[in-house]
Scaffold this motif. Structure first.
Motif, mmCIF file in Angstrom:
data_model
loop_
_atom_site.group_PDB
_atom_site.id
_atom_site.type_symbol
_atom_site.label_atom_id
_atom_site.label_comp_id
_atom_site.label_asym_id
_atom_site.label_seq_id
_atom_site.Cartn_x
_atom_site.Cartn_y
_atom_site.Cartn_z
ATOM 1 N N LYS A 124 3.461 6.226 -6.934
ATOM 2 C CA LYS A 124 2.570 7.075 -7.715
ATOM 3 C C LYS A 124 3.048 8.529 -7.652
ATOM 4 C CE LYS A 124 -1.983 5.996 -8.141
ATOM 5 N NZ LYS A 124 -3.256 5.765 -7.497
ATOM 6 N N ASP A 184 -13.359 11.056 -10.182
ATOM 7 C CA ASP A 184 -12.365 10.039 -9.908
ATOM 8 C C ASP A 184 -12.987 8.841 -9.194
ATOM 9 O OD1 ASP A 184 -9.800 9.124 -10.057
ATOM 10 O OD2 ASP A 184 -9.338 9.757 -8.015
ATOM 11 N N ARG A 223 -0.150 -2.966 -10.790
ATOM 12 C CA ARG A 223 -0.259 -1.495 -10.817
ATOM 13 C C ARG A 223 1.091 -0.857 -10.552
ATOM 14 N NH1 ARG A 223 -5.865 1.204 -10.008
ATOM 15 N NH2 ARG A 223 -6.872 -0.361 -11.278
ATOM 16 N N HIS A 234 0.843 -1.203 0.000
ATOM 17 C CA HIS A 234 0.000 0.000 0.000
ATOM 18 C C HIS A 234 0.868 1.239 0.000
ATOM 19 C CE1 HIS A 234 -3.791 -1.970 0.607
ATOM 20 N NE2 HIS A 234 -3.287 -2.684 1.578
ATOM 21 N N SER A 252 -9.945 5.736 -8.184
ATOM 22 C CA SER A 252 -9.445 5.068 -9.387
ATOM 23 C C SER A 252 -8.289 4.117 -9.106
ATOM 24 C CB SER A 252 -8.998 6.125 -10.392
ATOM 25 O OG SER A 252 -7.978 6.904 -9.818
ATOM 26 N N GLU A 290 -6.039 11.461 -7.401
ATOM 27 C CA GLU A 290 -5.061 10.946 -8.340
ATOM 28 C C GLU A 290 -5.748 10.670 -9.665
ATOM 29 O OE1 GLU A 290 -3.889 9.970 -4.345
ATOM 30 O OE2 GLU A 290 -5.300 8.766 -5.439
ATOM 31 N N GLY A 291 -5.073 10.984 -10.673
ATOM 32 C CA GLY A 291 -5.632 10.727 -11.997
ATOM 33 C C GLY A 291 -5.611 9.242 -12.292
ATOM 34 N N TYR A 292 -6.648 8.767 -12.832
ATOM 35 C CA TYR A 292 -6.703 7.340 -13.103
ATOM 36 C C TYR A 292 -5.999 6.999 -14.410
ATOM 37 C CZ TYR A 292 -8.612 2.823 -14.267
ATOM 38 O OH TYR A 292 -8.769 1.527 -14.619
#
Lengths: 1113, 159
Positions: A234, B60, A279, A227, B79, A713-715
């Motif tokens: 990110k 989001d 991810r 996590h 997201s 956060e932008g996906y």
């Protein structure tokens, strides 16, 4: 419903029995738990909301009496808590019980404690003041020998904990990372994750321990640490590239089924763990070929293994596909991923189809052929009964829009828009339509009509930028003046037609747009006179459904039109009516109009035609009022004070009476004393200070709590990813493929025309109109939409082009040279290190576009005669290998001789300021580059020395520095050198300045001592709102305060103002001028640091640096 | 990150509400209400994902829901979560409740609201919990009276 009640009645006895403990005062307990039961039962039996409210209020008042009665046992309290939670869940206020929940957590036995903690975590929120009372309990439980108590404490810490009390528990939790029980370790990691979320700076120093957790022998602990890593990567992926190998190994083990069986879910090994790892890999491998190469194998393996037909394997597959398309592309993997996307899109399961569309949306920029393959499915999805699927399809179409298919796609979007009622959908879609219309509009009429639809549907919920942009577009125009006029004329005409319609209501925003356009551009009309337009506007003005804001727009339009209308009755009528309006704003406008109307000459000069784009000169200092002010002052008026000054004065006046010792003692219980440092110089102000600090702390606390948790956060990686992907453009010859596809489609069309039903034909037709641009203009999608299509409306797209161009150029430049540079060790060179920290931003590039006349190149020259031609004017001769010079050797063996030559080349200036040692950046047999820094008063001066070691002349050596975001680099004069003589050294100087303060902690090159007096310190201290406190353990070597401060002065360039006994005052400033104050105090071997600054992030950063310096030395 | 977990019945009555983010009471109720209206009008045979929109945090965020008999389980996530993963997580959650209560029904949630609430813990914990559900509730299991089924449930899921 009735069967539920029946079941309730039969189930109740059993349920209650289960709740009872074996022994003890069972009767009392039973009565309490049955009271929860009867409460629930009572509520279920009720028929109206009103009755429920009455019952709950009754319940609450009886609870209130019980919890505050001294005879209530903890056991009873526990039952009360459960009922309170129930009431709170139903939405009633149970705040009187909060304090009892905390007490229960503090005093109860295990069972009661558990309920107490649960209630606390449900009742309170992060910035609740009562939460501070929990800290002590948590600390006590963390030190307990009972595992369960430790577990509960860790759980509650990872749920809610006050940010400013983190230092109190941090060491305890760090210890727990070494605990022998894995559950404790896991919970400790989760608690630290929580801290990382709310206060990243406070846990910066334990990053190494996270690495240990990642390698923990227990899978649970490792998984918990993921996590933290996902989060940190990110934020800054370049700092963790070295961990790629570990993540790949872990994923390999998971995929290979090496985990214990109980991690399997439907015989898939730890699917959620896999998703998370994928991810992380996707983030790490983005735009980074070397890192990506490490993961190709394991991705391939994952794709292969995930074949079982279960929901969760699809989740893994989807993640795999996402990762494959995020990282540096590899054609085999892309092929497989594309196949997977096909599986998703064609799946009959609706959830998978949705995800398939999502994946398509994501990859469409890289691989438009996929959209062509699935075009029929996409068309079907457009008419899908599920609005979510439809919306996703539109999103996909939005990505593939170009000048050829824009009308069809916008048509589809508008259709959807008319059906949907959700505000969010409307806002979102309207924005997209407006963007597409602006970018690709085929003609004026279409553009205006589309925008009309946008305004009338989007109305008052849409983003205010849309009408503003539209108006600016009209006003500023494009390249062609006649085109502009036509567009404006068309707009005016269409609005007049719209206004002519009876009984149609337009949103206020639309009316505002109309009134502005009519006011500005009605002069273009041939047929209608301005008077007629005014009459129409007047009609609107008299309409009750028009808001007063819109009315001011309308009246402004009328004012603009009045000079053109010469004499108009309507205007007079309007003036007459609105000068008595109750709305002051309207009255003001009406009076303005009236006065102007009386003086037509002034009016025409004030309101010229078509001048909306010209700047007005405004006297912002209001100097024409100076006389008035002077007069007022001479008559004894008080001088003006700005708002903030008045506020402060008000505060300081209040302080005198406000004795509030609690404010500070809460917030600084980590300290043993709580005398404010300002008290040293401002003796009598202590009580006032503490009140203020308390107040300010609560303020800042709230703000930060909110910000940290809701960070967004932008996906889908957006613009950046597009430019990044350019460099990795697919090697497939796209055009030919697409032509083939096109041909097959048309063939199919022809051959099947007879057999197809009419519906089918329609679909085919739609498909060909939707995907028309994709085949012939494949590059459009690769380079981002903005680039190749000829735009109708240039204004907006120009900026975008420039941006993307810029980004891609820096990117290309850096790829080859920068990655190799990063291997060079910089020791403690702060500046460069920090630049590297931000590697994703691609800070700096060296490109030495030089034409070397060295021996190597000579051998490549066919004729010696060409030697003379090889001057500045023939740059192409060696252009190809110019970069090669700069691939530095992996190990740096700097010779002693070179060092000495560098030392001699230090500038004279150096002696005045502190400077770092020269550091070799790279070298080879012909050239070497080294750098050092000078901390000048106003900037950071970087000096680059380029030494030509070869015996030949070096022509037009060129050192290029690309500034990072937020930095400004300026070249010092006299630094360019067209020719470098043999065996000589030249220096380039660049001064680096911060353009705006930013949050990332890479500021150390820009910290300067701030030389102020103790009195000034006291004053400044009071005026700063952001503060941070922490205790730091000092190493033995510098247990005395002066020596510790000396270290800080030397290493961090802080200025020591004064040392009084065991306290010290220091100050520094971040260039250009953000001050930060530090107050330190020594107790035994602990140094208490207390920072304050006007900038919110600076104290955090400095604290971290100080900690490093003091603990490290 | 999971932002909120809502469980309500077919009539929109909340049975379990857990926000991992502070919202004022009225907003919470509004969110529950609006979410209920959003999911209610959706057929069972269309997809289980919804874009949250203006409810929580804007574009989001998305809602992922499942419908079991009388109850809707809705997870609101940002997201950084995988849609299908969350869908299965809901399944796991319900399976856990089922094990905990032996054939779970709406009533169990009503009368034992503390148990599922505690299971939910905090949002990051949840993600660990999804791997080994009982670990998280291990502490509480120890605290329970020695009731066989709870211990059994505990053993089944932990190592």
């Amino acid at each position: 419903m009735s069967d539920i009640v029946e079941k309730t009645l039969t189930a109740l006895p059993g349920l209650f029995l289960q709740n009872q403990p074996g022994g003890g005062p069972a009767a009392a307990k039973a009565s309490f738990s049955s009271r929860l039961g009867s409460l629930v039962r009572g509520i279920t039996a009720l028929t109206s909301k009103h009755e429920e409210e009455k019952l709950i209020q009754q319940e609450l008042s009886s609870l209130k009496a019980t919890v505050s009665a001294p005879t209530t046992t903890l056991k009873m309290m526990k039952e009360c808590m459960v009922r309170l939670i129930y009431c709170e869940m139903l939405g009633y206020d149970a705040s009187f019980g909060y304090i009892h929940a905390i007490k229960l957590a503090q005093q109860g036995n295990l069972l009661e404690k558990r309920v107490g903690y649960l209630a606390v975590s449900l009742f309170l929120h992060e910035s609740h003041e009562l939460l501070l009372l929990l800290v002590n309990t948590v600390v006590k439980d963390l030190q307990s020998t009972n595992l369960v108590e430790v577990c509960m404490a860790l759980t509650v810490v990872s749920q809610i904990f006050p940010r400013e009390m983190i230092p109190a528990v941090l060491p305890l939790i760090e210890d727990k990372l070494q605990h022998s029980k894995e559950i404790i370790r896991r919970k400790a990691v989760l608690a630290l994750y929580k801290f990382h979320l709310i206060a990243p700076n406070q846990v910066q120093h334990i990053h190494i321990k996270f690495r240990k957790a990642l390698c923990d022998r227990d899978v649970g602990v490792m998984a918990a640490s993921l996590h933290i890593y996902l989060r940190m990567i990110k934020e800054n992926s370049s700092g963790y590239k070295d961990l790629t190998g570990s993540f790949v190994t872990i994923l390999k083990q998971v995929v290979g089924g090496k985990l214990p069986v109980d991690f399997n879910y439907h015989s898939v090994p730890a699917p959620w763990l896999q998703i998370q790892l994928l991810r992380i890999l996707g983030l790490l491998g983005k735009d980074d070929q070397r890192t990506s190469e490490l993961m190709y194998d394991v991705l391939d393996e994952s794709l292969r293994r995930a074949e079982l037909n279960h929901n969760v394997t699809y989740a893994i597959l989807f993640e795999c596909v996402h990762t494959v398309y995020s990282i540096y592309p590899k054609s085999e993997l892309l092929e497989k991923a594309a196949k997977c996307i096909g599986k998703f899109v064609l799946s009959p399961k609706i959830n998978l189809k949705y995800l398939g569309l999502k994946a398509l949306t994501y990859v469409i920029q890289q691989d438009p052929t996929l959209a062509l393959q699935h075009q029929m499915t996409i068309i079907e999805c457009l008419d899908h009964p599920d609005p979510i699927i439809k919306r996703e399809t539109l999103e996909l179409l939005y990505r593939i829009t170009n000048a050829q298919n824009v009308t069809v796609i916008v048509q589809k979007m508008l259709e959807y828009l008319h059906q949907s009622k959700e505000e969010y959908v409307i806002v979102n879609l309207v924005g997209k339509i407006a963007e597409l219309a602006e970018k690709y509009a085929p003609d004026n009429a279409w553009f205006i009509q589309t925008m009309n639809a946008v305004f009338s549907v989007g109305g008052d919920v849409m983003h205010p930028d849309i009408p503003n942009n539209f108006l600016r577009l009209l006003a500023e125009g494009f390249d062609d003046e006649t085109e502009d006029q036509q567009l404006r004329l068309y707009a005016v005409q269409s609005y007049l037609t719209l206004l002519d319609m009876e009984n149609v209501f337009y949103p206020q925003r639309f009316l505002q747009v109309m009134s502005w356009v009519l006011g500005e551009y009605s002069y273009l009309l041939d047929k209608e006179t301005p008077a007629e337009v005014i009459a129409k506007l007047y009609k609107l003005l008299m309409n009750d459904s028009v808001s007063s804001e819109t009315k001011t727009w309308l009246i402004a339009a009328v004012t603009k039109l009045t000079p053109q209308a010469h004499s108009s009755d309507t205007v007079e009528r309007l003036i007459h009516e609105f000068t008595i309006s109750l709305d002051t704003c309207m009255r003001q406008h009406a009076f303005e109009l009236k006065h102007l109307h009386e003086n037509v000459e002034l009016m025409t000069s004030l309101l010229p035609v078509d001048r909306s784009c010209e700047d007005l000169a405004v006297d912002a200092s209001l100097s024409f009022l100076d006389g008035f002010v002077a007069e007022g002052l001479s008559q004894g008026a008080a001088p003006y004070k700005p708002h903030h000054q008045r506020q402060e004065e008000k505060l300081s006046q209040e302080k005198v009476l406000n004795f509030e010792p609690y404010g500070l003692s809460f917030s600084s219980s980590g300290f043993t004393g709580r005398q404010s440092p300002a008290g040293i110089s401002l003796g009598s102000d202590i009580s006032g200070n503490s009140a203020e600090t308390g107040l300010k702390e609560t303020n800042s606390l709230k703000l930060e709590g909110i910000k940290k948790l809701w960070g967004k956060e932008g996906y889908l990686p957006k613009k950046e990813s597009k430019t990044g992907d350019e460099s990795g453009a697919l090697p497939i010859p796209q055009e030919s493929i697409m032509e083939n596809v096109d041909q097959t489609i048309t063939k199919k069309d022809q051959s099947q025309v007879l057999t197809q039903s009419k519906e089918e034909k329609e679909k085919q037709l739609l498909a060909s109109s939707l995907f028309v641009g994709l085949g012939s203009e494949s590059t459009v999608n690769l380079l981002g939409k903005a680039d190749t299509v000829s735009h109708k409306f240039r204004r907006k797209s120009k900026i975008k082009e420039a941006k993307s161009g810029e980004a891609s150029s820096t990117h290309n430049m850096t790829c080859s040279s920068f990655s190799s540079l990063s291997n060079v060790a910089y020791e403690d060179d702060y500046y460069l290190n920090t630049l590297h920290d931000r590697g994703d931003k691609e800070l700096k590039t060296f490109s030495l576009n030089s034409e070397l006349l060295d021996s190597e190149s000579l051998t490549e020259l066919p004729l010696v005669e060409k030697f003379s031609n090889c001057s500045l004017s023939t740059p192409s001769l060696f252009a190809d290998n110019s970069m090669e010079i700069f691939h530095p050797p992996q190990s740096i063996a700097a010779s002693v001789a070179k060092e000495s030559s560098l030392a001699s080349s230090f500038l004279e200036e150096t002696t005045e300021y502190i400077h770092s040692n020269a550091m070799e950046v790279c070298n080879n047999e012909t050239i070497s580059v080294s750098s050092y820094k000078i901390w000048k008063d106003d900037c950071l001066l970087m000096v680059w020395s380029v030494t030509n070691k070869s015996g030949l002349e070096l022509k037009s050596a060129n050192l290029e520095i690309f500034p990072a975001e937020n930095f400004k680099v300026t070249e010092q004069p006299g630094c360019c050198l067209p020719i470098m003589e043999a065996e000589s050294t030249k220096s380039f100087q660049y001064s680096v300045q911060i353009e705006k303060p930013f949050t990332e902690g890479i500021l150390s090159g820009f910290i300067r001592p701030l030389k102020i007096s103790s009195e000034d310190f006291g004053k400044l201290w009071l005026s700063f709102a952001n503060d941070v406190k922490q205790n730091v353990k000092m190493s033995e070597s510098q247990a005395a305060l002066p020596s510790a401060l000396k270290t800080l002065q030397q290493k961090l360039r802080l200025h020591i103002i004064e040392i009084i006994g065991n306290e010290g005052l220091l100050a520094c400033q971040l260039l250009p001028s953000i001050p930060c104050l530090l107050h330190c105090r020594v107790y035994a071997d602990v140094l208490a640091l207390w920072f304050r600054s006007s900038c919110s992030t600076l104290p955090d950063y400095l604290l971290y640096q100080c900690q490093k310096v003091i603990e490290g030395s | 990150m999971i932002q909120a977990i809502l469980v309500f019945n077919n009539h929109g009555k909340p049975r379990l509400v857990r926000f991992y983010q502070r919202f004022p009471e009225e907003i919470q109720q509004q969110i529950v209400r609006e979410t209920f209206h959003l999911v209610l009008k959706r057929d069972d045979n269309i997809c289980n994902f919804l874009e949250g929109g203006s409810l929580i945090g804007g574009s989001d965020y998305k809602l992922i829901y499942r419908h079991y008999a009388t109850l809707y389980f809705v997870f609101c996530v940002d997201s950084s979560e995988s849609e299908l993963g969350i869908l299965d997580l809901i399944q796991v959650f319900v399976e856990t409740l089922d094990k905990c209560f032996e054939n779970v029904c709406e009533l169990d949630l009503i009368f034992h609201m503390d148990k599922p609430t505690e299971q939910l813990g905090n949002s990051s914990e949840l993600s660990s919990w999804r791997r080994r559900i009982c670990h998280q509730s291990e502490g509480s299991t120890l605290l329970q009276e020695p009731k066989n089924r709870i211990l059994h449930w505990g053993r089944g899921w932990s190592r």
